[in-house]
Design a protein around this motif. Structure first.
Motif, PDB file in Angstrom:
ATOM      1  N   VAL A 149       0.671  -1.267  -0.132  1.00 59.49           N
ATOM      2  CA  VAL A 149      -0.202   0.480  -0.173  1.00 59.49           C
ATOM      3  C   VAL A 149       1.004   1.366  -0.091  1.00 59.49           C
ATOM      4  O   VAL A 149      -0.077   2.666   0.280  1.00 59.49           O
ATOM      5  CB  VAL A 149      -0.647   0.246   1.501  1.00 59.49           C
ATOM      6  N   TYR A 150       2.303   1.805   0.018  1.00 60.89           N
ATOM      7  CA  TYR A 150       3.352   2.419   0.270  1.00 60.89           C
ATOM      8  C   TYR A 150       2.786   3.241  -1.522  1.00 60.89           C
ATOM      9  O   TYR A 150       2.570   2.829  -2.100  1.00 60.89           O
ATOM     10  CB  TYR A 150       4.528   1.660  -0.048  1.00 60.89           C
ATOM     11  N   PRO A 151       2.525   4.590  -1.191  1.00 61.37           N
ATOM     12  CA  PRO A 151       3.161   5.179  -0.576  1.00 61.37           C
ATOM     13  C   PRO A 151       2.335   5.405   1.091  1.00 61.37           C
ATOM     14  O   PRO A 151       2.546   6.337   2.047  1.00 61.37           O
ATOM     15  CB  PRO A 151       3.325   6.691  -0.801  1.00 61.37           C
ATOM     16  N   ARG A 152       1.607   4.983   0.886  1.00 64.86           N
ATOM     17  CA  ARG A 152       0.195   5.457   2.186  1.00 64.86           C
ATOM     18  C   ARG A 152       1.064   4.351   3.402  1.00 64.86           C
ATOM     19  O   ARG A 152       1.474   3.401   3.545  1.00 64.86           O
ATOM     20  CB  ARG A 152      -1.033   4.843   1.952  1.00 64.86           C
ATOM     21  N   GLN A 153       0.727   4.790   4.980  1.00 62.94           N
ATOM     22  CA  GLN A 153       2.026   4.423   5.826  1.00 62.94           C
ATOM     23  C   GLN A 153       0.682   3.727   7.149  1.00 62.94           C
ATOM     24  O   GLN A 153      -1.106   3.698   6.868  1.00 62.94           O
ATOM     25  CB  GLN A 153       1.688   4.985   6.225  1.00 62.94           C
ATOM     26  N   VAL A 154       1.008   2.851   6.833  1.00 66.12           N
ATOM     27  CA  VAL A 154      -0.292   1.625   7.478  1.00 66.12           C
ATOM     28  C   VAL A 154       0.405   1.383   8.631  1.00 66.12           C
ATOM     29  O   VAL A 154       1.525   1.758   9.357  1.00 66.12           O
ATOM     30  CB  VAL A 154       0.132   0.356   7.393  1.00 66.12           C
ATOM     31  N   HIS A 155      -0.703   1.998   9.832  1.00 73.00           N
ATOM     32  CA  HIS A 155      -0.435   1.480  11.723  1.00 73.00           C
ATOM     33  C   HIS A 155      -0.735  -0.089  11.956  1.00 73.00           C
ATOM     34  O   HIS A 155      -2.033  -0.527  11.662  1.00 73.00           O
ATOM     35  CB  HIS A 155      -0.966   2.581  12.236  1.00 73.00           C
ATOM     36  N   PHE A 156      -0.074  -0.391  11.826  1.00 73.06           N
ATOM     37  CA  PHE A 156      -0.337  -1.704  12.619  1.00 73.06           C
ATOM     38  C   PHE A 156      -0.239  -1.567  13.431  1.00 73.06           C
ATOM     39  O   PHE A 156      -0.058  -1.522  15.310  1.00 73.06           O
ATOM     40  CB  PHE A 156       1.094  -2.995  12.625  1.00 73.06           C
ATOM     41  N   MET A 157      -1.833  -3.192  14.723  1.00 74.57           N
ATOM     42  CA  MET A 157      -1.610  -3.754  15.642  1.00 74.57           C
ATOM     43  C   MET A 157      -0.734  -4.849  15.851  1.00 74.57           C
ATOM     44  O   MET A 157      -0.611  -5.922  15.177  1.00 74.57           O
ATOM     45  CB  MET A 157      -2.713  -4.654  15.385  1.00 74.57           C
ATOM     46  N   ALA A 158       0.145  -4.632  16.809  1.00 77.47           N
ATOM     47  CA  ALA A 158       1.169  -5.373  17.109  1.00 77.47           C
ATOM     48  C   ALA A 158       0.686  -6.021  18.826  1.00 77.47           C
ATOM     49  O   ALA A 158       0.344  -5.154  19.150  1.00 77.47           O
ATOM     50  CB  ALA A 158       2.579  -4.709  16.808  1.00 77.47           C
ATOM     51  N   LYS A 159       0.720  -7.398  18.712  1.00 79.65           N
ATOM     52  CA  LYS A 159       1.310  -8.730  20.138  1.00 79.65           C
ATOM     53  C   LYS A 159       1.409  -7.360  21.229  1.00 79.65           C
ATOM     54  O   LYS A 159       2.581  -7.030  21.300  1.00 79.65           O
ATOM     55  CB  LYS A 159       1.009  -9.623  19.840  1.00 79.65           C
ATOM     56  N   SER A 160       1.370  -7.805  22.123  1.00 81.29           N
ATOM     57  CA  SER A 160       1.635  -6.162  23.397  1.00 81.29           C
ATOM     58  C   SER A 160       3.561  -7.110  23.668  1.00 81.29           C
ATOM     59  O   SER A 160       3.989  -6.619  24.724  1.00 81.29           O
ATOM     60  CB  SER A 160       0.385  -6.726  24.877  1.00 81.29           C
ATOM     61  N   GLU A 161       3.228  -8.543  23.433  1.00 81.95           N
ATOM     62  CA  GLU A 161       4.010  -9.264  23.903  1.00 81.95           C
ATOM     63  C   GLU A 161       5.407  -8.460  23.577  1.00 81.95           C
ATOM     64  O   GLU A 161       6.647  -8.307  23.810  1.00 81.95           O
ATOM     65  CB  GLU A 161       4.408 -10.795  23.567  1.00 81.95           C
ATOM     66  N   TYR A 162       5.678  -8.195  21.698  1.00 81.79           N
ATOM     67  CA  TYR A 162       6.369  -7.353  20.967  1.00 81.79           C
ATOM     68  C   TYR A 162       6.880  -5.825  21.592  1.00 81.79           C
ATOM     69  O   TYR A 162       7.909  -5.417  22.137  1.00 81.79           O
ATOM     70  CB  TYR A 162       6.004  -6.828  19.730  1.00 81.79           C
ATOM     71  N   GLY A 163       6.160  -5.623  23.350  1.00 83.15           N
ATOM     72  CA  GLY A 163       6.042  -4.390  23.587  1.00 83.15           C
ATOM     73  C   GLY A 163       7.399  -4.775  24.840  1.00 83.15           C
ATOM     74  O   GLY A 163       8.055  -3.718  25.293  1.00 83.15           O
ATOM     75  N   GLN A 164       8.093  -5.573  25.579  1.00 84.47           N
ATOM     76  CA  GLN A 164       8.960  -6.491  25.919  1.00 84.47           C
ATOM     77  C   GLN A 164      10.468  -6.075  25.523  1.00 84.47           C
ATOM     78  O   GLN A 164      11.047  -5.972  26.504  1.00 84.47           O
ATOM     79  CB  GLN A 164       8.077  -7.289  26.738  1.00 84.47           C
ATOM     80  N   ASN A 165      10.133  -6.370  23.932  1.00 80.83           N
ATOM     81  CA  ASN A 165      11.780  -6.092  23.398  1.00 80.83           C
ATOM     82  C   ASN A 165      11.584  -4.546  23.805  1.00 80.83           C
ATOM     83  O   ASN A 165      11.053  -4.020  22.988  1.00 80.83           O
ATOM     84  CB  ASN A 165      11.242  -7.079  22.604  1.00 80.83           C
ATOM     85  N   HIS A 166      12.809  -4.277  24.228  1.00 82.55           N
ATOM     86  CA  HIS A 166      13.614  -2.640  23.970  1.00 82.55           C
ATOM     87  C   HIS A 166      13.381  -2.314  22.094  1.00 82.55           C
ATOM     88  O   HIS A 166      12.721  -1.277  21.828  1.00 82.55           O
ATOM     89  CB  HIS A 166      14.445  -2.251  24.779  1.00 82.55           C
ATOM     90  N   PHE A 167      13.945  -2.848  21.822  1.00 83.67           N
ATOM     91  CA  PHE A 167      14.146  -3.302  19.739  1.00 83.67           C
ATOM     92  C   PHE A 167      13.172  -2.620  19.534  1.00 83.67           C
ATOM     93  O   PHE A 167      12.093  -1.617  18.822  1.00 83.67           O
ATOM     94  CB  PHE A 167      14.804  -4.106  19.444  1.00 83.67           C
TER      95      PHE A 167
END
Length: 196
Positions: A53-71
């Protein structure tokens, strides 16, 4: 947005290098709220959805577990995506997604709810993406991603991403303007199955 463009530039170059094929990019709505959906078998589906879909930006729903990784947490915050608690009605995530849609943005969701590791072509679609699209007055844009597991491995057959026709959800509303989300989910699943 700048970091998003830099990362998109890198992956666009890499996708050309490995021969990823995109078709139907002209079907991506140029503006207005969109919920883009796709089948999900590999981590690279996120990248492929964004490139489709680029150049439109996609705002993704990411599972909360990813938030535990700093990167990953840094990337999620700086790429305009957001965390969601799976398996429950995460009102904060829903409000965030609706906020993007009301601004005419694109929200990306994998309606299978998780990566499909089975031999089935698709897992049953969950209805949440379609309730969100209806509440956000968004079109739904279906994508069919094939052989994504080969994207990073330079293997055959080539990865392909087919963009389907966008559709609205008016036909799934009852006389009270309430959406029949399971019927919309089934319809979307059939659309993607035909493209795979």
């Amino acid at each position: 947005m700048r970091l998003y463009r830099i990362i998109a530039f890198f992956f666009r170059f890499f996708s050309k290098l490995v021969g990823v094929r995109f078709s139907g990019k002209d079907k991506v709505p140029a503006n207005g709220p969109v919920v883009v959906i796709a089948n999900h078998r590999h981590w690279s589906d996120i990248v492929l959805m964004a490139l489709a879909v680029y150049p439109r930006q996609v705002h993704f729903m990411a599972k909360s577990e990813y938030g535990q990784n700093h990167f990953f947490n840094f990337l999620i915050k700086h790429l305009g995506s957001f965390l969601v608690e799976r398996g429950e009605a995460d009102m904060r995530a829903i409000k965030t997604a609706l906020g993007y849609l009301k601004q005419g943005e694109v929200v990306g969701i994998f309606p299978e709810g998780t990566r499909n590791k089975t031999k089935q072509e698709l897992l049953p679609f969950k209805p949440g993406a379609f309730v969100l699209a209806q509440r956000g007055k968004a079109q739904v844009l279906p994508l069919a991603i094939s052989n994504a597991v080969n994207y990073a491995g330079f293997r055959k057959p080539r990865t392909t991403v087919q963009v389907g026709e966008p559709f609205d959800l008016d036909g799934f509303l009852d006389e009270r303007k309430k959406i029949n989300a399971p019927a919309a989910a089934d319809f979307a699943q059939q659309r993607i199955e035909k493209m795979l």
